[in-house]
Scaffold this motif. Structure first.
Motif, PDB file in Angstrom:
ATOM      1  N   SER A 362       0.840  -1.197   0.000  1.00 54.48           N
ATOM      2  CA  SER A 362       0.000   0.000   0.000  1.00 54.48           C
ATOM      3  C   SER A 362       0.877   1.250   0.000  1.00 54.48           C
ATOM      4  CB  SER A 362      -0.899   0.000   1.248  1.00 54.48           C
ATOM      5  OG  SER A 362      -0.110   0.157   2.426  1.00 54.48           O
ATOM      6  N   ARG A 363       0.251   2.400   0.181  1.00 55.29           N
ATOM      7  CA  ARG A 363       0.996   3.660   0.216  1.00 55.29           C
ATOM      8  C   ARG A 363       1.892   3.760   1.452  1.00 55.29           C
ATOM      9  NH1 ARG A 363      -4.097   4.597   2.095  1.00 55.29           N
ATOM     10  NH2 ARG A 363      -4.401   5.973   3.901  1.00 55.29           N
ATOM     11  N   PHE A 364       1.751   2.834   2.394  1.00 50.97           N
ATOM     12  CA  PHE A 364       2.575   2.824   3.595  1.00 50.97           C
ATOM     13  C   PHE A 364       3.893   2.078   3.412  1.00 50.97           C
ATOM     14  CE2 PHE A 364      -1.816   3.284   5.119  1.00 50.97           C
ATOM     15  CZ  PHE A 364      -1.688   4.395   5.943  1.00 50.97           C
ATOM     16  N   ALA A 365       4.129   1.527   2.241  1.00 45.20           N
ATOM     17  CA  ALA A 365       5.298   0.661   2.026  1.00 45.20           C
ATOM     18  C   ALA A 365       6.607   1.346   2.370  1.00 45.20           C
ATOM     19  CB  ALA A 365       5.312   0.163   0.585  1.00 45.20           C
ATOM     20  N   GLN A 366       6.754   2.620   1.997  1.00 44.69           N
ATOM     21  CA  GLN A 366       8.016   3.327   2.232  1.00 44.69           C
ATOM     22  C   GLN A 366       8.174   3.768   3.682  1.00 44.69           C
ATOM     23  OE1 GLN A 366      10.282   3.440  -0.238  1.00 44.69           O
ATOM     24  NE2 GLN A 366       8.755   2.231  -1.348  1.00 44.69           N
ATOM     25  N   ASP A 367       7.140   3.587   4.482  1.00 43.07           N
ATOM     26  CA  ASP A 367       7.189   4.038   5.873  1.00 43.07           C
ATOM     27  C   ASP A 367       7.576   2.927   6.851  1.00 43.07           C
ATOM     28  OD1 ASP A 367       6.147   6.728   5.314  1.00 43.07           O
ATOM     29  OD2 ASP A 367       4.315   5.649   4.783  1.00 43.07           O
ATOM     30  N   PHE A 368       7.813   1.716   6.329  1.00 38.47           N
ATOM     31  CA  PHE A 368       8.121   0.578   7.192  1.00 38.47           C
ATOM     32  C   PHE A 368       9.286  -0.247   6.649  1.00 38.47           C
ATOM     33  CE2 PHE A 368       3.810   1.541   8.423  1.00 38.47           C
ATOM     34  CZ  PHE A 368       3.752   1.208   9.771  1.00 38.47           C
ATOM     35  N   LEU A 369      10.041  -0.809   7.570  1.00 35.61           N
ATOM     36  CA  LEU A 369      10.970  -1.887   7.262  1.00 35.61           C
ATOM     37  C   LEU A 369      10.240  -3.177   7.596  1.00 35.61           C
ATOM     38  CD1 LEU A 369      14.280  -0.510   8.848  1.00 35.61           C
ATOM     39  CD2 LEU A 369      13.610  -0.464   6.437  1.00 35.61           C
ATOM     40  N   ILE A 370      10.205  -4.106   6.646  1.00 35.58           N
ATOM     41  CA  ILE A 370       9.414  -5.324   6.815  1.00 35.58           C
ATOM     42  C   ILE A 370      10.285  -6.545   6.550  1.00 35.58           C
ATOM     43  CG2 ILE A 370       7.362  -6.578   6.051  1.00 35.58           C
ATOM     44  CD1 ILE A 370       6.217  -3.921   5.059  1.00 35.58           C
ATOM     45  N   ARG A 371      10.302  -7.467   7.504  1.00 34.31           N
ATOM     46  CA  ARG A 371      11.074  -8.699   7.347  1.00 34.31           C
ATOM     47  C   ARG A 371      10.244  -9.877   7.865  1.00 34.31           C
ATOM     48  NH1 ARG A 371      13.475  -5.434   5.068  1.00 34.31           N
ATOM     49  NH2 ARG A 371      15.705  -4.961   5.034  1.00 34.31           N
ATOM     50  N   PRO A 372      10.282 -11.018   7.160  1.00 28.47           N
ATOM     51  CA  PRO A 372       9.604 -12.216   7.667  1.00 28.47           C
ATOM     52  C   PRO A 372      10.172 -12.629   9.019  1.00 28.47           C
ATOM     53  CG  PRO A 372      10.180 -12.470   5.347  1.00 28.47           C
ATOM     54  CD  PRO A 372      10.876 -11.239   5.831  1.00 28.47           C
TER      55      PRO A 372
END
Length: 424
Positions: A362-372
């Motif tokens: 979503s538009r929030f993608a650049q606001d988070f670091l995401i790791r499994p």
């Protein structure tokens, strides 16, 4: 730049109940004052009975009559049904509201339904009325963004359009970034709305006024881009509504007669192509009319805000750890995403598969670091909030827990009293 005065404003009622029913907004000039009133603690109940106010007008036209002719101000409402839980309004939204012309005060007890991270977005407002939310949103998206409002009541659309130039000049824009359309929210195609043309669709307690809820949601999904969001407030009921409630003209106009059985939302969302609903806020509804209390019987109603994201074709399918980078306007240090997840800047939070997919696509993608889960994820401050959460999806449960929490403790400065467990 000199701002021309707008057309003569609609007569105003300075008192307006916000969507929680727990505060009154006293609008004085450009200032908004919140005044606490007694909170709702028990749902209204009574036995079913016939009523002399049964619907004689088709449902498709009742809303136009009720909102175009019957209601003139918030005080005309007989319930607080078209309301949702109050949340602290960020400063930048309060400031945007103060810039809106007095035309915005011709609305019916509905609070602001405004999500986060709106810069440069293209937004569609379902049931835009006299334009208040659209004009607030137009400031938040900026001159490169755009807001379209659609409403079935021609008179309200005409009122909203009178203030296009006023707000364009007030905001210092070279051209207006707002468009108003007379049309039906279940027939967006007929109104000229194309496939995948919006980043966000908002709706402020109007979907309940449409008999075919599935068609409204299908149309919203169609016009949203992949990863786009339907952010909306509406009224839900604890069980399937009997015919006499669904065809009661006052209950329909007051947002109760068309309330959706809350479990149906998740079923419709999956069928249409949305991710599972994210519950944001919920509040039990009170009835301020003894006759209406008698008619609704054992039905319980709740007003709730949900987020529905249009599922992307790609995304994580496992639980993840995420870190909020911070910086979203009005939520620089903390983002209250929904009732289940609040993200603090630099803090690791474990999220379920659906939430991880939403954040990544979503538009929030650049606001988070995401790791499994299992992959190392460095933090800024070394803090974490790793706990297995039981995700709340029932708006009645959330409303009851919120009422219980209010009675047990006093919120701290951050707005909460029972924070998540942390380890640093």
């Amino acid at each position: 730049m000199e701002v021309r005065p707008g057309p003569r404003p609609v007569p105003r009622d300075p008192w307006s109940r916000d969507r929680a029913g727990s505060r009154l907004l006293l609008l004085q000039g450009a200032e908004v004052h919140q005044v606490e009133v007694e909170a709702v603690t028990e749902p209204s109940r009574c036995s079913h009975s016939s009523s002399p106010s049964l619907l004689l007008t088709p449902l498709s036209t009742l809303g136009q009559t009720y909102y175009g002719q019957v209601l003139k101000k918030s005080a005309d409402l007989q319930t607080n049904a078209c309301v949702t839980t109050a949340r602290l309004v960020p400063k930048h939204i309060r400031e945007a509201l103060q810039n809106v012309h007095e035309v915005a005060l011709r609305y019916y007890g509905c609070g602001l339904v405004i999500p986060e991270h709106l810069e440069n977005c293209w937004i569609l407002d379902l049931g835009s009325g006299s334009g208040r939310d659209c004009y607030v949103l137009s400031q938040l998206v900026g001159e490169k963004g755009h807001v379209t409002g659609i409403d079935m009541t021609k008179g309200q659309v005409e009122v909203a359009e009178e203030y296009l130039d006023y707000h364009m000049e007030k905001y210092g824009f070279q051209s207006s970034n707002v468009t108003f359309i007379h049309g039906y929210i279940e027939k967006l195609g007929q109104a000229g709305n194309k496939n995948e043309s919006y980043d966000i669709v908002v709706s402020n307690c109007v979907i309940n006024l449409v008999p075919d809820k599935q068609q409204v949601l299908q149309e919203a999904c169609r016009v949203l881009k992949y990863g786009g969001e339907l952010y909306f407030s509406d009224v839900y009921v604890s069980l399937e509504l009997p015919e006499e409630i669904r065809t009661h003209k006052v209950l329909w106009g007051e947002c109760l007669g068309g309330a959706l059985y809350w479990k149906e939302l998740a079923i419709l969302a999956q069928k249409i192509g949305f991710c599972p609903p994210c519950l944001v806020t919920a509040n039990l509804i009170s009835i301020q009319n003894k006759e209406l209390e008698r008619v609704i019987g054992d039905c319980r109603f709740v007003s709730a805000t949900f987020r529905l994201f249009k599922c992307s074709k790609t995304g994580p399918t496992r639980r993840c750890q995420v870190i909020y980078n911070g910086g979203i306007t009005g939520h620089e240090k903390e983002l209250m995403f929904d009732a289940n997840f609040t993200f603090k800047e630099g803090e690791i939070v474990e999220v379920d598969e659906e939430t991880a997919a939403i954040l990544k696509n979503s538009r929030f993608a650049q606001d988070f670091l995401i790791r499994p889960i299992g992959e190392k994820l460095s933090t800024y401050g070394g803090c974490s909030a790793l706990e297995i959460k039981v995700v709340i999806t029932d708006p009645f449960k959330l409303a009851e827990e919120s009422d219980s929490m209010k009675s047990r403790c006093v919120p701290d400065a951050a707005g909460g009293c029972c924070g998540t467990k942390k380890s640093c």
